[in-house]
Scaffold this active site. Sequence first.
Site, PDB file in Angstrom:
ATOM      1  N   GLY A 185       2.188   2.528  10.810  1.00 34.74           N
ATOM      2  CA  GLY A 185       3.406   3.445  10.735  1.00 34.74           C
ATOM      3  C   GLY A 185       3.893   3.893  12.027  1.00 34.74           C
ATOM      4  O   GLY A 185       4.600   4.897  12.092  1.00 34.74           O
ATOM      5  N   SER A 245       3.086  -2.234  10.345  1.00 37.26           N
ATOM      6  CA  SER A 245       4.446  -2.334  10.726  1.00 37.26           C
ATOM      7  C   SER A 245       4.997  -3.606  10.216  1.00 37.26           C
ATOM      8  O   SER A 245       6.006  -3.915  10.845  1.00 37.26           O
ATOM      9  CB  SER A 245       4.952  -1.638  11.984  1.00 37.26           C
ATOM     10  OG  SER A 245       4.505  -0.302  12.246  1.00 37.26           O
ATOM     11  N   ASN A 273       0.873  -1.257   0.113  1.00 40.09           N
ATOM     12  CA  ASN A 273       0.012  -0.070   0.084  1.00 40.09           C
ATOM     13  C   ASN A 273       0.841   1.381   0.074  1.00 40.09           C
ATOM     14  O   ASN A 273       1.558   1.425   0.933  1.00 40.09           O
ATOM     15  CB  ASN A 273      -0.811   0.071   1.215  1.00 40.09           C
ATOM     16  CG  ASN A 273      -1.784   1.334   1.522  1.00 40.09           C
ATOM     17  OD1 ASN A 273      -1.846   2.152   0.193  1.00 40.09           O
ATOM     18  ND2 ASN A 273      -2.577   1.350   2.509  1.00 40.09           N
ATOM     19  N   TRP A 274       1.118   1.885  -1.024  1.00 43.98           N
ATOM     20  CA  TRP A 274       1.977   3.001  -1.407  1.00 43.98           C
ATOM     21  C   TRP A 274       1.310   4.228  -0.714  1.00 43.98           C
ATOM     22  O   TRP A 274       2.108   5.177  -0.513  1.00 43.98           O
ATOM     23  CB  TRP A 274       2.159   3.369  -2.766  1.00 43.98           C
ATOM     24  CG  TRP A 274       2.905   2.306  -3.538  1.00 43.98           C
ATOM     25  CD1 TRP A 274       3.676   0.977  -2.833  1.00 43.98           C
ATOM     26  CD2 TRP A 274       3.531   2.494  -4.989  1.00 43.98           C
ATOM     27  NE1 TRP A 274       4.502   0.487  -3.918  1.00 43.98           N
ATOM     28  CE2 TRP A 274       4.151   1.202  -4.961  1.00 43.98           C
ATOM     29  CE3 TRP A 274       3.469   3.314  -5.843  1.00 43.98           C
ATOM     30  CZ2 TRP A 274       4.981   0.801  -6.233  1.00 43.98           C
ATOM     31  CZ3 TRP A 274       3.999   3.095  -7.121  1.00 43.98           C
ATOM     32  CH2 TRP A 274       4.799   1.988  -7.247  1.00 43.98           C
ATOM     33  N   LYS A 275      -0.018   4.210  -0.417  1.00 41.30           N
ATOM     34  CA  LYS A 275      -0.649   5.502   0.282  1.00 41.30           C
ATOM     35  C   LYS A 275      -0.292   6.580  -0.710  1.00 41.30           C
ATOM     36  O   LYS A 275      -0.310   6.515  -2.017  1.00 41.30           O
ATOM     37  CB  LYS A 275      -0.221   5.571   1.586  1.00 41.30           C
ATOM     38  CG  LYS A 275      -0.346   4.358   2.548  1.00 41.30           C
ATOM     39  CD  LYS A 275      -0.129   4.630   4.087  1.00 41.30           C
ATOM     40  CE  LYS A 275      -0.513   3.297   4.614  1.00 41.30           C
ATOM     41  NZ  LYS A 275      -0.393   3.426   6.279  1.00 41.30           N
ATOM     42  N   HIS A 318      -9.771   1.306   4.645  1.00 37.11           N
ATOM     43  CA  HIS A 318      -8.378   1.425   5.308  1.00 37.11           C
ATOM     44  C   HIS A 318      -8.854   2.463   6.406  1.00 37.11           C
ATOM     45  O   HIS A 318      -9.382   3.193   6.490  1.00 37.11           O
ATOM     46  CB  HIS A 318      -7.332   2.049   4.411  1.00 37.11           C
ATOM     47  CG  HIS A 318      -5.849   2.067   5.026  1.00 37.11           C
ATOM     48  ND1 HIS A 318      -5.569   2.988   5.826  1.00 37.11           N
ATOM     49  CD2 HIS A 318      -4.905   1.029   4.751  1.00 37.11           C
ATOM     50  CE1 HIS A 318      -4.330   2.555   6.354  1.00 37.11           C
ATOM     51  NE2 HIS A 318      -3.932   1.328   5.713  1.00 37.11           N
ATOM     52  N   GLU A 347      -7.138   4.782   7.646  1.00 36.75           N
ATOM     53  CA  GLU A 347      -6.820   6.300   7.240  1.00 36.75           C
ATOM     54  C   GLU A 347      -8.045   6.891   6.405  1.00 36.75           C
ATOM     55  O   GLU A 347      -8.431   7.873   6.784  1.00 36.75           O
ATOM     56  CB  GLU A 347      -5.495   6.326   6.491  1.00 36.75           C
ATOM     57  CG  GLU A 347      -4.276   6.003   7.435  1.00 36.75           C
ATOM     58  CD  GLU A 347      -3.181   5.586   6.592  1.00 36.75           C
ATOM     59  OE1 GLU A 347      -3.112   5.405   5.422  1.00 36.75           O
ATOM     60  OE2 GLU A 347      -2.345   4.848   7.269  1.00 36.75           O
ATOM     61  N   GLU A 372      -5.560  -4.750  10.390  1.00 32.79           N
ATOM     62  CA  GLU A 372      -4.789  -3.779  10.854  1.00 32.79           C
ATOM     63  C   GLU A 372      -5.083  -2.980  12.030  1.00 32.79           C
ATOM     64  O   GLU A 372      -5.893  -2.135  12.021  1.00 32.79           O
ATOM     65  CB  GLU A 372      -4.932  -2.525   9.353  1.00 32.79           C
ATOM     66  CG  GLU A 372      -4.703  -3.429   8.213  1.00 32.79           C
ATOM     67  CD  GLU A 372      -3.868  -2.319   7.091  1.00 32.79           C
ATOM     68  OE1 GLU A 372      -2.979  -2.484   6.766  1.00 32.79           O
ATOM     69  OE2 GLU A 372      -4.581  -1.110   6.886  1.00 32.79           O
TER      70      GLU A 372
HETATM   71  P1  13P Z   1       2.824   0.540   7.885  1.00 35.23           P
HETATM   72  O1  13P Z   1       3.142  -0.839   7.087  1.00 35.23           O
HETATM   73  O2  13P Z   1       3.504   1.512   7.459  1.00 35.23           O
HETATM   74  O3  13P Z   1       2.640   0.323   9.384  1.00 35.23           O
HETATM   75  O4  13P Z   1       1.157   0.767   7.331  1.00 35.23           O
HETATM   76  C1  13P Z   1       0.258  -0.279   7.400  1.00 35.23           C
HETATM   77  C2  13P Z   1      -0.785   0.075   6.432  1.00 35.23           C
HETATM   78  O5  13P Z   1      -1.378   0.876   6.878  1.00 35.23           O
HETATM   79  C3  13P Z   1      -0.987  -0.645   5.220  1.00 35.23           C
HETATM   80  O6  13P Z   1      -2.139  -0.529   4.654  1.00 35.23           O
END
Ligand code: 13P
Length: 253
Positions: free
Chosen positions: A175, A215, A9-11, A97, A99, A169
Site C-alpha cells: 500500500g 504494490s 485481496n479486497w481487504k 496477512h 495487517e 509480502e
Molecule cells: P497492495 O497491493 O495494495 O500493496 O497490497 C498488498 C497486499 O497487502 C495484498 O495482500
Amino acid sequence: MRKQIAAANWKMNLTLKQGEELLDAIMSKPHSLKENQQAVFAVPFPYLAMAQQKLAGKTNVFVAAQNCYSKKSGAYTGEVSVEMLQSLGIQFVVLGHSERREYFTESNQLLADKLNICLGYSITPIFCCGEPLHIREANTQNEYVTRQLEESLYHLTAAQVQKIVIAYEPIWAIGTGKTASSAQAQEMHAYIRQQLAGKYGQAIADSVPILYGGSVKASNAVELFTQPDVDGGLVGGASLIAEEFVAIINALK
Ligand code: 13P
C-alpha cells in the site's frame, strides 16, 4: 507444473453493490487462464456467498476468505470457522496477512493452529510472510522470514506443505506504492524455496506456489511474474480496479 495464481485481496473495502459490479466488470473482460493458472478473490466475509454465486462454474476462478478462526466451533463471538467456510464451498483462506499480524496481534503460533485447521478441512491456506522496513534496512530479512516459516509451517508434513500457497509480502511495499524490485522479489522467493527444500526436499519445494504481494500493478506484474520463483501475486489496491486486475491475471506467465 506449479500453479500460478493471481489473488485479489479486497481487504476491508467496497459495499456489496460495488463488489458485485467489480466482479461483473472483471468477468466481462477477456482473460486467459491456462490450465495451471488460477484467479482467486479474497473478499470480505459478508460477500463470500455473493462471490461464490457469481463465480460459480467459471473455470480456474475461486473465492477466498481473508481470515478464519483457529477453533472448530463454539463460543467465539464474531469469529468465522473453517467449517462455515467449507459449507459455503470456499476453497482458499488468506492467513497471516501482515495487517492481521500487526493490528490483531496474530502470532506465528496462532497461525500454525490456523494452518492446521484449514488443512484438516482441505481448504488451501495462502500463508503470508514478509519483513517490515527496519528488518530490510538491517538486512536481516532472511532470518526474519525463516522464523515465520519455522514457527508456523515446519510442524507440517511434506504432504501438507504441498497443499499450501505462500505469499511473500514485504511490509514496506504494501500500500505504499513502493514495490520490491523484481530482483529483490526473486531473491527472497528463491530463498524461501531453498528453505523449503532444506526441510522437505527439492520436489516438494518446487511444487509450492510462492506469490509476491506489495504494490503489484498492471504496469509491473509482467516483470515480477516472469521471475522464475515468482508464481503470481497477492494484490491489494490494484485488485479493486477491474482493468488493472484483469491485466494482472493476464500477466501470469
Ligand atoms: P497492495 O497491493 O495494495 O500493496 O497490497 C498488498 C497486499 O497487502 C495484498 O495482500
